[in-house]
Design a protein around this motif. Structure first.
Motif, short mmCIF file in Angstrom:
data_model
loop_
_atom_site.label_atom_id
_atom_site.label_comp_id
_atom_site.label_asym_id
_atom_site.label_seq_id
_atom_site.Cartn_x
_atom_site.Cartn_y
_atom_site.Cartn_z
N SER A 42 0.84 -1.05 -0.07
CA SER A 42 0.08 -0.23 -0.13
C SER A 42 0.86 1.42 0.05
O SER A 42 0.59 2.40 0.72
N ILE A 43 1.85 1.35 -0.75
CA ILE A 43 2.62 2.27 -0.90
C ILE A 43 2.23 3.28 -2.00
O ILE A 43 2.01 2.61 -3.15
N PRO A 44 1.94 4.55 -2.12
CA PRO A 44 1.57 5.35 -2.88
C PRO A 44 2.25 5.18 -4.32
O PRO A 44 3.52 5.47 -4.32
N VAL A 45 1.83 4.62 -5.38
CA VAL A 45 2.57 4.55 -6.67
C VAL A 45 2.23 5.56 -7.64
O VAL A 45 1.03 5.60 -8.00
N ILE A 46 3.26 6.32 -8.21
CA ILE A 46 2.86 7.47 -8.93
C ILE A 46 3.50 7.15 -10.32
O ILE A 46 4.86 7.33 -10.44
N PRO A 47 2.72 6.84 -11.29
CA PRO A 47 3.36 6.58 -12.68
C PRO A 47 3.73 7.87 -13.35
O PRO A 47 2.70 8.78 -13.58
N VAL A 48 4.73 7.99 -13.92
CA VAL A 48 5.39 9.20 -14.72
C VAL A 48 5.66 8.72 -15.93
O VAL A 48 6.73 8.12 -16.10
N ALA A 49 5.08 8.98 -17.04
CA ALA A 49 5.16 8.46 -18.27
C ALA A 49 5.86 9.41 -19.08
O ALA A 49 5.52 10.59 -19.29
N THR A 50 7.07 9.07 -20.05
CA THR A 50 7.72 9.85 -20.82
C THR A 50 6.87 9.61 -22.19
O THR A 50 6.08 8.66 -22.44
N GLU A 51 7.42 10.56 -23.06
CA GLU A 51 6.98 10.43 -24.70
C GLU A 51 7.59 8.89 -25.22
O GLU A 51 6.81 8.45 -26.30
N ALA A 52 8.52 8.37 -24.47
CA ALA A 52 8.90 7.18 -25.23
C ALA A 52 8.15 5.67 -24.53
O ALA A 52 8.24 4.57 -25.09
N PHE A 53 7.42 5.96 -23.77
CA PHE A 53 6.80 4.92 -22.84
C PHE A 53 5.32 4.44 -23.73
O PHE A 53 4.71 5.19 -24.54
N GLU A 54 5.31 2.91 -24.05
CA GLU A 54 4.23 2.47 -24.64
C GLU A 54 3.14 1.84 -23.82
O GLU A 54 3.77 0.96 -22.80
N GLU A 55 2.00 2.44 -23.69
CA GLU A 55 0.76 1.82 -22.74
C GLU A 55 0.81 0.30 -22.74
O GLU A 55 1.26 -0.52 -23.53
N ILE A 56 0.50 -0.16 -21.40
CA ILE A 56 0.55 -1.55 -21.02
C ILE A 56 -0.70 -2.09 -21.87
O ILE A 56 -1.74 -1.77 -21.48
N ASP A 57 -0.49 -3.24 -22.37
CA ASP A 57 -1.51 -3.93 -23.14
C ASP A 57 -1.52 -5.43 -22.56
O ASP A 57 -0.72 -5.87 -21.92
N GLY A 58 -2.51 -6.14 -22.74
CA GLY A 58 -2.87 -7.36 -22.47
C GLY A 58 -1.80 -8.29 -22.94
O GLY A 58 -1.22 -9.36 -22.36
N ALA A 59 -1.42 -8.18 -24.24
CA ALA A 59 -0.13 -9.03 -24.73
C ALA A 59 1.18 -8.96 -24.16
O ALA A 59 1.62 -9.96 -24.01
N PHE A 60 1.45 -7.62 -23.64
CA PHE A 60 2.61 -7.39 -22.67
C PHE A 60 2.64 -8.15 -21.51
O PHE A 60 3.80 -8.93 -21.38
N VAL A 61 1.53 -8.10 -20.95
CA VAL A 61 1.36 -8.75 -19.38
C VAL A 61 1.49 -10.16 -19.75
O VAL A 61 2.14 -10.97 -18.97
N ASP A 62 0.85 -10.68 -20.57
CA ASP A 62 0.94 -12.35 -21.23
C ASP A 62 2.19 -12.73 -21.28
O ASP A 62 2.51 -13.96 -21.20
N ARG A 63 3.14 -12.05 -22.03
CA ARG A 63 4.30 -12.68 -22.51
C ARG A 63 5.60 -11.95 -21.53
O ARG A 63 6.74 -11.96 -21.76
N LEU A 64 5.16 -11.87 -20.34
CA LEU A 64 6.21 -11.50 -19.26
C LEU A 64 7.26 -12.48 -19.21
O LEU A 64 8.40 -12.30 -18.52
N SER A 65 6.66 -13.87 -19.19
CA SER A 65 7.73 -14.75 -18.78
C SER A 65 8.70 -15.09 -19.91
O SER A 65 9.88 -15.67 -19.68
N GLU A 66 8.66 -14.38 -21.05
CA GLU A 66 9.72 -14.19 -21.97
C GLU A 66 10.67 -13.13 -21.87
O GLU A 66 11.59 -13.07 -22.65
N VAL A 67 10.20 -12.17 -21.00
CA VAL A 67 11.05 -11.04 -21.02
C VAL A 67 12.36 -11.31 -20.16
O VAL A 67 13.38 -10.65 -20.47
N TRP A 68 12.30 -12.16 -19.12
CA TRP A 68 13.62 -12.26 -18.14
C TRP A 68 14.02 -13.89 -18.39
O TRP A 68 13.24 -14.83 -18.86
N THR A 69 15.18 -14.16 -18.13
CA THR A 69 15.69 -15.43 -18.17
C THR A 69 15.25 -16.24 -16.99
O THR A 69 14.83 -15.65 -16.01
N PRO A 70 15.36 -17.58 -16.99
CA PRO A 70 14.81 -18.40 -15.78
C PRO A 70 15.76 -18.13 -14.76
O PRO A 70 15.14 -18.12 -13.43
N GLU A 71 16.96 -17.75 -14.75
CA GLU A 71 17.64 -17.23 -13.65
C GLU A 71 17.21 -15.91 -12.83
O GLU A 71 17.28 -15.81 -11.71
#
Length: 401
Positions: free
Chosen positions: A263-292
């Motif tokens: 419950s820490i206040p989270v304040i998102p500050v988006a720059t011009e380079a940021f692409e909005e989060i969509d369902g496809a990005f959330v679904d493929r999070l397992s591919e973003v990082w290595t198993p380690e």
């Protein structure tokens, strides 16, 4: 003594000093020197592995661990040094007085302890020890008639030492039980590749308005091992500086999860380079990082399901828009908006007036900084350089991109 055991004990003490104490102090000195080099190179192995030596001190005072060891060593050797130079109780007390006075001056001047209460307790305790030293010097040849008075003075000094230690401890306990004020007003969550300079610029703008600490990892390298605990326990808010790659950094993911989970206040500050989060990005999070990397997050109590939930919550929050090539006035407005979310209703420190072109000395030639507008980090670097140069030289600093 009659059995001539004293020389044997002297030999045992000297051997212990040479075999254990002095090598340990030398090793700590070497680790302190190497730690400075490691930090300059962006590594922090010694900072983590030698927490007993560096963990209690401010980053700029990391060497105080060695200074404390040397102080203790000098105090222990004072009787031997005094006996070697001139057998005198007064000389022994004088050497102890110098060692304690030097330490007290260093603590007052540098305030090296991480916790302010520890600085206060150290100052009070050292001052009381100095009083004991003066008292001992006065009673080296004591008068039996003055013993009751001396005992009273000694008890008072001992009580002051206990009070100096207990009051900060009780205040800290009270703060933990209720009304605890976090050490950092903001924790800046960012990706160094796309927002390292942006984070520094944001921090500088925050400090124009408030004096509270802002956590930027490059300023607190010794704390990185417990980075999620800092979000949970020592931060009043989590400011997420959203660039193109922020959400692909595993540590940023863990920080965001920790912020929402506690419950820490989270304040998102988006720059011009940021692409909005969509369902496809959330679904493929397992591919973003290595198993380690995923395993390392799991060890810290952060699972992929936690990250998906936190990112979905982050996508639903209204974002502050921070356009890096926008005028400084717009940047300051974004920072003010973030501060209002953290501390609503509290006034900010007024900004210092900026000299106009007519106020600059006529003999001064303007300086022009050039950079690529396509590179947001280059724009931020120019802003920081402009601000720093304005503090040093009375010359108009212009930007061109």
């Amino acid at each position: 003594s009659s059995d001539n055991s004293h020389p044997m004990f002297v030999g045992i003490g000297a051997a212990s000093l040479l075999v254990t104490v002095l090598p340990f102090v030398a090793l700590c000195c070497y680790a302190t020197i190497q730690q400075s080099k490691e930090v300059a190179e962006g590594r922090h192995f010694l900072t983590r592995s030698c927490g007993f030596l560096f963990g209690r001190w401010q980053p700029t005072c990391h060497y105080f661990g060695v200074l404390m060891l040397c102080r203790q060593l000098v105090l222990a050797l004072c009787p031997i040094i005094a006996d070697f130079l001139l057998p005198s109780v007064a000389l022994e007390i004088f050497l102890m007085f110098l060692a304690l006075l030097g330490w007290l001056v260093a603590v007052i001047r540098m305030t090296p302890w991480r916790a302010n209460s520890a600085n206060v307790a150290d100052m009070i305790g050292t001052m009381c020890l100095l009083c004991f030293a003066v008292l001992n010097a006065c009673v080296a040849e004591r008068d039996p008639d003055q013993e009751p008075l001396l005992q009273t003075v000694a008890m008072v000094l001992l009580s002051l030492i206990l009070i100096g230690v207990l009051i900060p401890a009780l205040r800290s306990l009270r703060a933990r039980l209720g009304g605890y004020q976090p050490r950092f007003l903001m924790f800046l969550c960012h990706h160094k590749d796309g927002g390292g300079i942006l984070a520094r610029w944001f921090e500088m703008l925050v400090h124009e308005k408030v004096s509270q600490h802002v956590f930027l990892d490059s300023d607190f390298l010794e704390d990185l091992e417990n980075i999620f605990d800092l979000v949970k326990e020592d931060s009043a808010s989590l400011v997420v500086l959203l660039t193109r790659t922020t959400l692909q950094r595993m540590w940023c993911a863990g920080e965001i999860v920790t912020g929402f989970a506690h419950s820490i206040p989270v304040i998102p500050v988006a720059t011009e380079a940021f692409e909005e989060i969509d369902g496809a990005f959330v679904d493929r999070l397992s591919e973003v990082w290595t198993p380690e990397q995923v395993s390392r997050l799991d060890d810290s109590g952060v699972t992929l399901d936690d990250i998906r939930s936190a990112y979905s919550a982050l996508a639903a929050k209204e974002k502050l828009r921070f356009i890096r090539r926008a005028p400084i006035a717009e940047h300051r407005a974004v920072v003010s908006g973030a501060l209002n979310m953290v501390r609503p209703g509290k006034p900010s420190r007024p900004l210092q007036a900026v000299k106009s072109r007519n106020e600059v000395e006529k003999r001064s030639q303007p300086v022009l900084l050039c950079g690529a507008i396509e590179d947001g980090e280059a724009v931020m670097a120019m802003r920081i350089l402009q601000k720093l140069m304005n503090k040093i030289i009375e010359v108009e600093i212009g930007l061109m991109w």
